[in-house]
Design a protein around this motif. Structure first.
Motif, PDB file in Angstrom:
ATOM      1  N   VAL A   1      -3.809  -7.776 -10.823  1.00 46.88           N
ATOM      2  CA  VAL A   1      -3.378  -6.633 -11.658  1.00 46.88           C
ATOM      3  C   VAL A   1      -4.829  -5.770 -11.879  1.00 46.88           C
ATOM      4  O   VAL A   1      -6.059  -6.334 -11.916  1.00 46.88           O
ATOM      5  CB  VAL A   1      -3.411  -7.306 -13.118  1.00 46.88           C
ATOM      6  CG1 VAL A   1      -3.339  -6.444 -14.201  1.00 46.88           C
ATOM      7  CG2 VAL A   1      -2.244  -8.254 -13.076  1.00 46.88           C
ATOM      8  N   GLY A   2      -4.620  -4.442 -12.023  1.00 44.47           N
ATOM      9  CA  GLY A   2      -5.780  -3.679 -12.315  1.00 44.47           C
ATOM     10  C   GLY A   2      -6.670  -2.921 -11.040  1.00 44.47           C
ATOM     11  O   GLY A   2      -7.729  -2.732 -11.459  1.00 44.47           O
ATOM     12  N   THR A   3      -6.232  -3.563  -9.941  1.00 46.87           N
ATOM     13  CA  THR A   3      -7.341  -3.175  -8.709  1.00 46.87           C
ATOM     14  C   THR A   3      -7.319  -1.711  -8.522  1.00 46.87           C
ATOM     15  O   THR A   3      -6.231  -1.009  -8.290  1.00 46.87           O
ATOM     16  CB  THR A   3      -6.907  -3.886  -7.534  1.00 46.87           C
ATOM     17  OG1 THR A   3      -6.765  -5.164  -7.701  1.00 46.87           O
ATOM     18  CG2 THR A   3      -7.956  -3.649  -6.261  1.00 46.87           C
ATOM     19  N   THR A   4      -8.412  -1.247  -8.618  1.00 46.65           N
ATOM     20  CA  THR A   4      -8.452   0.472  -8.413  1.00 46.65           C
ATOM     21  C   THR A   4      -9.350   0.666  -7.361  1.00 46.65           C
ATOM     22  O   THR A   4      -9.523   1.792  -6.845  1.00 46.65           O
ATOM     23  CB  THR A   4      -8.880   1.026  -9.574  1.00 46.65           C
ATOM     24  OG1 THR A   4     -10.203   0.441  -9.909  1.00 46.65           O
ATOM     25  CG2 THR A   4      -8.293   0.942 -10.893  1.00 46.65           C
ATOM     26  N   ALA A   5     -10.247  -0.136  -6.655  1.00 46.02           N
ATOM     27  CA  ALA A   5     -11.039   0.160  -5.566  1.00 46.02           C
ATOM     28  C   ALA A   5     -11.342  -1.033  -4.632  1.00 46.02           C
ATOM     29  O   ALA A   5     -11.041  -2.125  -5.207  1.00 46.02           O
ATOM     30  CB  ALA A   5     -12.363   0.769  -6.071  1.00 46.02           C
ATOM     31  N   THR A   6     -11.560  -0.935  -3.353  1.00 45.48           N
ATOM     32  CA  THR A   6     -11.871  -2.073  -2.645  1.00 45.48           C
ATOM     33  C   THR A   6     -13.195  -2.019  -2.045  1.00 45.48           C
ATOM     34  O   THR A   6     -13.655  -0.671  -1.591  1.00 45.48           O
ATOM     35  CB  THR A   6     -10.558  -2.335  -1.764  1.00 45.48           C
ATOM     36  OG1 THR A   6     -10.431  -1.054  -0.935  1.00 45.48           O
ATOM     37  CG2 THR A   6      -9.558  -2.781  -2.373  1.00 45.48           C
TER      38      THR A   6
ATOM     39  N   GLY B   1      -5.729   5.545   7.143  1.00 46.97           N
ATOM     40  CA  GLY B   1      -6.612   6.553   6.629  1.00 46.97           C
ATOM     41  C   GLY B   1      -5.880   7.383   5.392  1.00 46.97           C
ATOM     42  O   GLY B   1      -6.359   8.274   5.179  1.00 46.97           O
ATOM     43  N   SER B   2      -4.678   7.258   5.075  1.00 45.66           N
ATOM     44  CA  SER B   2      -3.656   7.955   4.124  1.00 45.66           C
ATOM     45  C   SER B   2      -4.274   8.080   2.747  1.00 45.66           C
ATOM     46  O   SER B   2      -3.844   8.610   2.161  1.00 45.66           O
ATOM     47  CB  SER B   2      -2.356   7.524   4.484  1.00 45.66           C
ATOM     48  OG  SER B   2      -2.200   6.185   4.113  1.00 45.66           O
ATOM     49  N   ILE B   3      -4.886   6.836   2.392  1.00 50.41           N
ATOM     50  CA  ILE B   3      -5.511   6.502   0.978  1.00 50.41           C
ATOM     51  C   ILE B   3      -6.648   7.616   0.675  1.00 50.41           C
ATOM     52  O   ILE B   3      -7.757   7.402   1.499  1.00 50.41           O
ATOM     53  CB  ILE B   3      -5.534   5.233   0.803  1.00 50.41           C
ATOM     54  CG1 ILE B   3      -4.383   4.410   0.948  1.00 50.41           C
ATOM     55  CG2 ILE B   3      -6.217   5.169  -0.734  1.00 50.41           C
ATOM     56  CD1 ILE B   3      -4.413   2.888   0.672  1.00 50.41           C
TER      57      ILE B   3
ATOM     58  N   THR C   1       2.483   5.116   2.852  1.00 51.27           N
ATOM     59  CA  THR C   1       3.306   6.177   3.533  1.00 51.27           C
ATOM     60  C   THR C   1       3.709   7.063   2.473  1.00 51.27           C
ATOM     61  O   THR C   1       3.499   7.260   1.276  1.00 51.27           O
ATOM     62  CB  THR C   1       4.773   5.264   3.884  1.00 51.27           C
ATOM     63  OG1 THR C   1       5.293   4.980   2.592  1.00 51.27           O
ATOM     64  CG2 THR C   1       4.515   3.984   4.659  1.00 51.27           C
ATOM     65  N   ARG C   2       4.204   8.150   3.085  1.00 49.75           N
ATOM     66  CA  ARG C   2       4.815   9.444   2.307  1.00 49.75           C
ATOM     67  C   ARG C   2       5.565   8.935   0.994  1.00 49.75           C
ATOM     68  O   ARG C   2       5.640   9.448  -0.095  1.00 49.75           O
ATOM     69  CB  ARG C   2       5.352  10.614   3.083  1.00 49.75           C
ATOM     70  CG  ARG C   2       4.086  11.351   3.923  1.00 49.75           C
ATOM     71  CD  ARG C   2       5.052  12.599   4.473  1.00 49.75           C
ATOM     72  NE  ARG C   2       4.584  12.636   5.692  1.00 49.75           N
ATOM     73  CZ  ARG C   2       5.154  13.604   6.614  1.00 49.75           C
ATOM     74  NH1 ARG C   2       6.147  14.299   6.135  1.00 49.75           N
ATOM     75  NH2 ARG C   2       4.653  13.553   7.925  1.00 49.75           N
ATOM     76  N   GLU C   3       6.310   8.121   1.093  1.00 50.60           N
ATOM     77  CA  GLU C   3       7.280   7.612   0.168  1.00 50.60           C
ATOM     78  C   GLU C   3       6.618   6.599  -0.937  1.00 50.60           C
ATOM     79  O   GLU C   3       7.035   6.398  -1.777  1.00 50.60           O
ATOM     80  CB  GLU C   3       8.658   6.644   0.948  1.00 50.60           C
ATOM     81  CG  GLU C   3       9.521   7.559   1.654  1.00 50.60           C
ATOM     82  CD  GLU C   3       9.029   7.572   3.142  1.00 50.60           C
ATOM     83  OE1 GLU C   3       8.331   6.711   3.372  1.00 50.60           O
ATOM     84  OE2 GLU C   3       9.003   8.732   3.704  1.00 50.60           O
ATOM     85  N   GLY C   4       5.266   6.428  -0.474  1.00 47.65           N
ATOM     86  CA  GLY C   4       4.679   5.757  -1.531  1.00 47.65           C
ATOM     87  C   GLY C   4       4.558   4.073  -1.292  1.00 47.65           C
ATOM     88  O   GLY C   4       4.413   3.326  -2.078  1.00 47.65           O
ATOM     89  N   HIS C   5       5.006   3.582  -0.048  1.00 44.92           N
ATOM     90  CA  HIS C   5       5.230   2.368   0.138  1.00 44.92           C
ATOM     91  C   HIS C   5       3.636   1.970   0.942  1.00 44.92           C
ATOM     92  O   HIS C   5       3.502   2.514   1.780  1.00 44.92           O
ATOM     93  CB  HIS C   5       6.450   1.919   1.162  1.00 44.92           C
ATOM     94  CG  HIS C   5       7.450   2.493   0.397  1.00 44.92           C
ATOM     95  ND1 HIS C   5       8.609   2.868   1.352  1.00 44.92           N
ATOM     96  CD2 HIS C   5       8.049   2.575  -0.748  1.00 44.92           C
ATOM     97  CE1 HIS C   5       9.570   3.401   0.430  1.00 44.92           C
ATOM     98  NE2 HIS C   5       9.234   3.188  -0.941  1.00 44.92           N
ATOM     99  N   PRO C   6       3.593   0.748   0.764  1.00 43.24           N
ATOM    100  CA  PRO C   6       2.207   0.342   1.357  1.00 43.24           C
ATOM    101  C   PRO C   6       2.458  -0.008   2.799  1.00 43.24           C
ATOM    102  O   PRO C   6       3.670  -0.571   3.240  1.00 43.24           O
ATOM    103  CB  PRO C   6       1.812  -0.988   0.740  1.00 43.24           C
ATOM    104  CG  PRO C   6       2.889  -1.491  -0.100  1.00 43.24           C
ATOM    105  CD  PRO C   6       3.735  -0.291  -0.250  1.00 43.24           C
ATOM    106  N   GLY C   7       1.642   0.410   3.815  1.00 37.77           N
ATOM    107  CA  GLY C   7       1.748  -0.033   5.207  1.00 37.77           C
ATOM    108  C   GLY C   7       1.746  -1.618   5.407  1.00 37.77           C
ATOM    109  O   GLY C   7       1.497  -2.263   4.639  1.00 37.77           O
ATOM    110  N   SER C   8       1.967  -2.124   6.696  1.00 41.83           N
ATOM    111  CA  SER C   8       2.065  -3.426   6.918  1.00 41.83           C
ATOM    112  C   SER C   8       0.787  -4.233   6.381  1.00 41.83           C
ATOM    113  O   SER C   8       0.839  -5.146   5.777  1.00 41.83           O
ATOM    114  CB  SER C   8       2.533  -3.559   8.358  1.00 41.83           C
ATOM    115  OG  SER C   8       3.518  -3.239   8.776  1.00 41.83           O
ATOM    116  N   LEU C   9      -0.460  -3.643   6.862  1.00 37.88           N
ATOM    117  CA  LEU C   9      -1.665  -4.525   6.610  1.00 37.88           C
ATOM    118  C   LEU C   9      -2.103  -4.179   5.412  1.00 37.88           C
ATOM    119  O   LEU C   9      -2.697  -5.405   4.702  1.00 37.88           O
ATOM    120  CB  LEU C   9      -2.827  -3.844   7.556  1.00 37.88           C
ATOM    121  CG  LEU C   9      -3.817  -5.037   7.815  1.00 37.88           C
ATOM    122  CD1 LEU C   9      -3.289  -6.081   8.672  1.00 37.88           C
ATOM    123  CD2 LEU C   9      -5.031  -4.365   8.520  1.00 37.88           C
ATOM    124  N   ALA C  10      -1.559  -3.426   4.567  1.00 37.96           N
ATOM    125  CA  ALA C  10      -1.911  -3.068   3.170  1.00 37.96           C
ATOM    126  C   ALA C  10      -1.212  -3.928   2.065  1.00 37.96           C
ATOM    127  O   ALA C  10      -1.504  -3.953   0.836  1.00 37.96           O
ATOM    128  CB  ALA C  10      -1.662  -1.762   2.832  1.00 37.96           C
TER     129      ALA C  10
END
Ligand SMILES: [Cu+2]
Length: 344
Positions: free
Chosen positions: A177-182, A117-119, A196-205
Motif C-alpha cells: 500500500v502506498g508505494t510511490t518510489a523505489t 524505461g516507460s515509467i 504499458t500504454r494501457e497502464g498494465h505492469p510489464g512482466s518484471l514489474a
C-alpha cells in the motif's frame, strides 16, 4: 514459479500479513534459495553444473549485452502492446502460464511484456546507491516489514520499496500500500517491466509474474551479490533473531526448501548456497559453519498450520497456472556460460 507465487499468499488469520519471501527480512535469504533451486533445475536439464550470471545494472554498458538478441532479447515493441517480439523469449515462443491477477494486472499477458524505461522519471540505480546500501549498519530494523527505516536497514534499502505504508490482501496475495518510489532491487523490477500504454505492469514489474521474465534471475543474482558483499562485511548478521513476523526470524524455516540432511537451518545466509558465478569464499563458508554447526543451508518445509489458501479463484488459479509451467528448455546454455565466464 509456483514457489514464488505461493510465497505471496496472505495469512487468512491476519489479513495483510504473510507473503514472506517478499517485503520483509527474508527477502534476500529466500531469494537466494530460490536462485539456487533454479540453478539446480538448470543443472538437471543441461546435465552439467550451471550457474546464474548476474547483471550489474549500475553499468550502462551492460544493457547491450543483457538485452542482446541472442541473450535475454530486447525491449517490447510499443506497436505490439510492448510484447517482446524477437530473441529467444519472443512472442509465440516463450508462453507464460502464470499471468497474475485481473485486479493488479488486467493485461494477463500470454507472452513476455517489457515496457523498458516507460515509467516517467525512473532510471536504473547507480553505483552510489549500492554504496549507500552497503553502508547501512544493520541487516534489518524493526518493525521488519515495508516500513523499516531505510537509513538503518540494509534489507529495506536494497528491497527498495519506498514510502510503503503497509501491506494488504488482494485476491489472496500480499500487495503493498502506498508505494510511490523505489530504490535498487525495486527500481530494476519497475524499470524493466515498466507500464504499458494501457497502464498494465510489464512482466518484471508485477511481483506475481516477475520470474516469467528470465531477466529476473540475472537481476536477483546481482541483488544477491550485493547482499553477499554486505553480509561478508557484517559477519553474516541476520535480523530479526526472534519476535519478527513469522517466517522471518533467524531460525524460522525457509519454506519450501527442504533439507536432505535434516538440518533446520534457514538463516543466516551463507555461501553454502553460493551463486557459483561470482563467489564461494571459503572464509564465508567457514563462518557459516561456525555459526550454525552445519554446512547445509537447506531447510525443512515451513508452513504455518493455520494458514489456508482462500477458497475463491485468485491465488489458487495462479498456482494452477504455475504447475503447468514447463520452463527451462528455452534457457540458452551457450549464452549463460559465456556471460558467466566473462564475469569470473
Ligand atoms: Cu525481486
Amino acid at each position: 514459479m509456483a514457489a514464488h507465487v505461493r510465497k505471496l499468499v496472505c495469512y487468512t488469520d491476519e489479513p495483510g500479513q504473510g507473503g514472506y519471501g517478499h517485503n520483509g527480512s527474508d527477502l534476500l535469504t529466500w531469494h537466494r534459495a530460490f536462485l539456487r533451486e533454479f540453478e539446480t533445475a538448470m543443472t538437471t536439464v543441461m546435465g552439467k553444473p550451471m550457474a546464474i550470471p548476474y547483471w550489474d545494472w549500475t553499468d550502462p554498458e551492460s544493457l547491450k549485452t543483457v538485452f542482446a538478441e541472442d541473450f535475454m532479447g530486447p525491449e517490447g515493441d510499443p506497436d505490439q502492446n510492448d510484447h517482446v517480439m524477437s530473441g529467444p523469449f519472443r512472442h509465440g515462443k516463450w508462453r507464460l502460464n502464470v499471468k497474475g491477477f485481473e485486479s493488479t494486472n488486467p493485461g494477463r499477458f500470454d507472452y513476455l511484456v517489457r515496457a523498458i524505461g516507460s515509467i516517467e522519471g525512473m532510471a536504473l540505480p547507480v553505483g552510489e546507491e549500492v554504496q549507500q546500501a552497503l553502508a547501512r549498519p544493520q541487516y534489518d530494523a524493526a518493525p521488519w516489514g515495508v516500513t523499516a527505516d531505510n537509513d538503518v536497514s540494509f534489507r529495506s534499502f536494497v528491497d527498495g520499496m519506498l514510502n510503503a505504508s503497509g501491506l494488504a490482501c488482494d485476491g489472496g496475495a500480499v500487495t503493498m500500500v502506498g508505494t510511490t518510489a523505489t530504490l535498487l532491487h525495486g527500481t530494476v523490477h519497475m524499470w524493466v517491466g515498466g507500464t504499458t500504454r494501457e497502464g498494465h505492469p510489464g512482466s518484471l514489474a508485477d511481483t506475481l509474474t516477475s520470474p516469467n521474465d528470465p531477466v529476473f534471475w540475472l537481476h536477483h543474482a546481482n541483488t544477491d551479490r550485493i547482499a553477499e558483499t554486505w553480509w561478508a562485511a557484517n559477519r553474516y548478521e541476520y535480523l530479526p533473531r526472534s519476535g519478527g513476523p513469522r517466517g522471518n526470524n533467524l531460525n524460522d524455516r525457509l519454506w519450501p526448501y527442504t533439507s536432505t540432511s535434516g538440518d533446520v537451518v534457514a538463516r543466516p545466509p551463507s555461501s553454502a548456497m553460493p551463486m557459483t558465478c561470482w563467489s564461494t569464499s571459503t572464509r564465508a563458508r567457514r563462518s557459516f559453519r561456525r555459526r550454525t554447526g552445519s554446512s547445509s543451508a537447506a531447510a525443512h518445509p515451513y508452513m504455518p498450520t493455520n494458514r489456508a489458501f482462500p477458497a475463491d479463484g485468485g491465488i489458487a488459479a495462479a498456482l494452477d497456472d504455475a504447475s503447468q509451467n514447463k520452463g527451462l528448455e528455452s534457457v540458452r546454455r551457450s549464452s549463460l556460460q559465456r556471460q558467466c565466464a566473462r564475469r569470473r
